[in-house]
Scaffold this active site. Structure first.
Site, PDB file in Angstrom:
ATOM      1  N   PRO A 269     -36.309 -60.992 -87.166  1.00 27.72           N
ATOM      2  CA  PRO A 269     -34.909 -60.598 -86.955  1.00 27.72           C
ATOM      3  C   PRO A 269     -34.290 -61.419 -85.818  1.00 27.72           C
ATOM      4  O   PRO A 269     -34.905 -61.601 -84.769  1.00 27.72           O
ATOM      5  CB  PRO A 269     -35.011 -59.107 -86.557  1.00 27.72           C
ATOM      6  N   GLU A 270     -33.101 -61.914 -86.072  1.00 33.41           N
ATOM      7  CA  GLU A 270     -32.336 -62.656 -85.068  1.00 33.41           C
ATOM      8  C   GLU A 270     -31.225 -61.741 -84.555  1.00 33.41           C
ATOM      9  O   GLU A 270     -30.258 -61.461 -85.271  1.00 33.41           O
ATOM     10  CB  GLU A 270     -31.725 -63.924 -85.684  1.00 33.41           C
ATOM     11  N   ILE A 271     -31.368 -61.265 -83.325  1.00 34.10           N
ATOM     12  CA  ILE A 271     -30.414 -60.289 -82.805  1.00 34.10           C
ATOM     13  C   ILE A 271     -29.131 -60.961 -82.344  1.00 34.10           C
ATOM     14  O   ILE A 271     -29.140 -62.138 -82.005  1.00 34.10           O
ATOM     15  CB  ILE A 271     -31.026 -59.463 -81.642  1.00 34.10           C
TER      16      ILE A 271
END
Length: 310
Positions: A269-271
């Site tokens: 996941p890329e926040i």
């Protein structure tokens, strides 16, 4: 954890260590701490365990130095899950006590503590300031630095398509240098060995930024189908879009290796919204927490299903 992160007071390795000791002291029956290795400069690499179940999940953060906000996110998850497990509370509909009796969640909140220290405090806070300045073309601004203290990008260190990584720098520097060979860096090697030891059912490596989820790397069949379903669940919780890397993806990343070696689901996941080559502004954090607070529990639930129906 009472630390208020601001632009002037970021989440440091030292504060993380203090928070770990506080959680260990306050919840001795629910919170386990293990040191799995050391960084280049000798900082301990911490792994934290919440839960007692047989299904096992690993969440890690800060492979990349400028992405230290992922460490704070994972530490807050660890704290929230430990408190809820102790007090028999629910989190966004998850029965935490029941779930953590069936599954265990491990956290490696800061894979790259030397790099985080460099980004936050500059070259003079390192053991070899002349070397990191040289790697950075003698620029004193290290806010965009991703690598470890030797200028090696730790998320290009894993033995999955390492030979054909692109783009790849030719020498040590702030980003993209994959090192002389896979697992040349102690931080990546420690995470690799810890993962091999525990054979986790699901893993996630938190990065930033872009509000995306990478979930697919050279997989097919049942693993592809299961990974896609779990990725869609994560997307529903976070509103992050799923990324298809295409037929010839670049490798070397932790989840690339996990998918192909462990043959189990793994997610990146890329926040935060895309913010370019710099740390995520801390004012984005409240929204990031709301999006991600239950992702560890969601993955624990999915891991429990995989254990029951392998």
């Amino acid at each position: 954890m009472t630390h208020l992160i601001t632009n002037d007071f970021p989440y440091t390795f030292e504060k993380m260590e203090a928070d770990i000791q506080e959680l260990k002291r306050d919840y001795p029956d629910f919170f386990q701490v293990e040191i799995i290795g050391e960084s280049v400069e000798g900082r301990p690499l911490y792994a934290l365990k919440v839960g007692t179940g047989r299904a096992k999940v690993l969440l890690n953060g800060s492979h990349h130095a400028r992405e230290w906000l992922t460490s704070y996110l994972l530490m807050q998850m660890a704290e929230a899950y430990t408190q809820a497990w102790s007090s028999k509370e629910n989190i966004t509909g998850f029965d935490v006590r029941d779930l953590l009796n069936r599954a265990s969640i491990w956290f490696i909140p800061m894979v790259n503590p030397d790099g985080v220290n460099l980004v936050q405090k500059g070259a003079e806070a390192t053991q070899q300031p002349d070397a990191v300045l040289r790697f950075n073309d003698y620029r004193t601004d290290f806010s965009g630095w991703k690598a470890n203290i030797r200028g090696v990008d730790l998320n290009r260190q894993y033995p999955a398509g390492w030979e054909t990584i692109k783009p790849s720098a030719d020498s040590p520097g702030p980003m993209n240098y994959k090192g002389p060979h896979p697992l040349s860096e102690p931080e990546a090697k420690a995470v690799y060995q810890f993962t091999k030891k525990h054979r986790f059912h699901i893993a996630a490596a938190y990065h930033s930024s872009g509000e995306e989820i990478y979930w697919k790397y050279k997989i097919d069949g049942n693993l592809l189908a299961i990974s896609h379903e779990i990725a869609k669940r994560i997307s529903e919780k976070t509103s992050y879009r799923l990324v298809d890397p295409g037929p010839d993806p670049s490798g070397g990343g932790y989840t690339d290796w996990f998918l192909t070696e462990m043959k189990r689901p793994a997610f990146t996941p890329e926040i935060s919204p895309y913010i370019g080559p710099r740390p995520v502004p801390v004012e984005y954090y409240p929204a990031i927490w709301l999006q991600n607070q239950s992702i560890g529990l969601l993955l624990a639930e999915e891991a429990s299903k995989l254990l029951t129906n392998p």
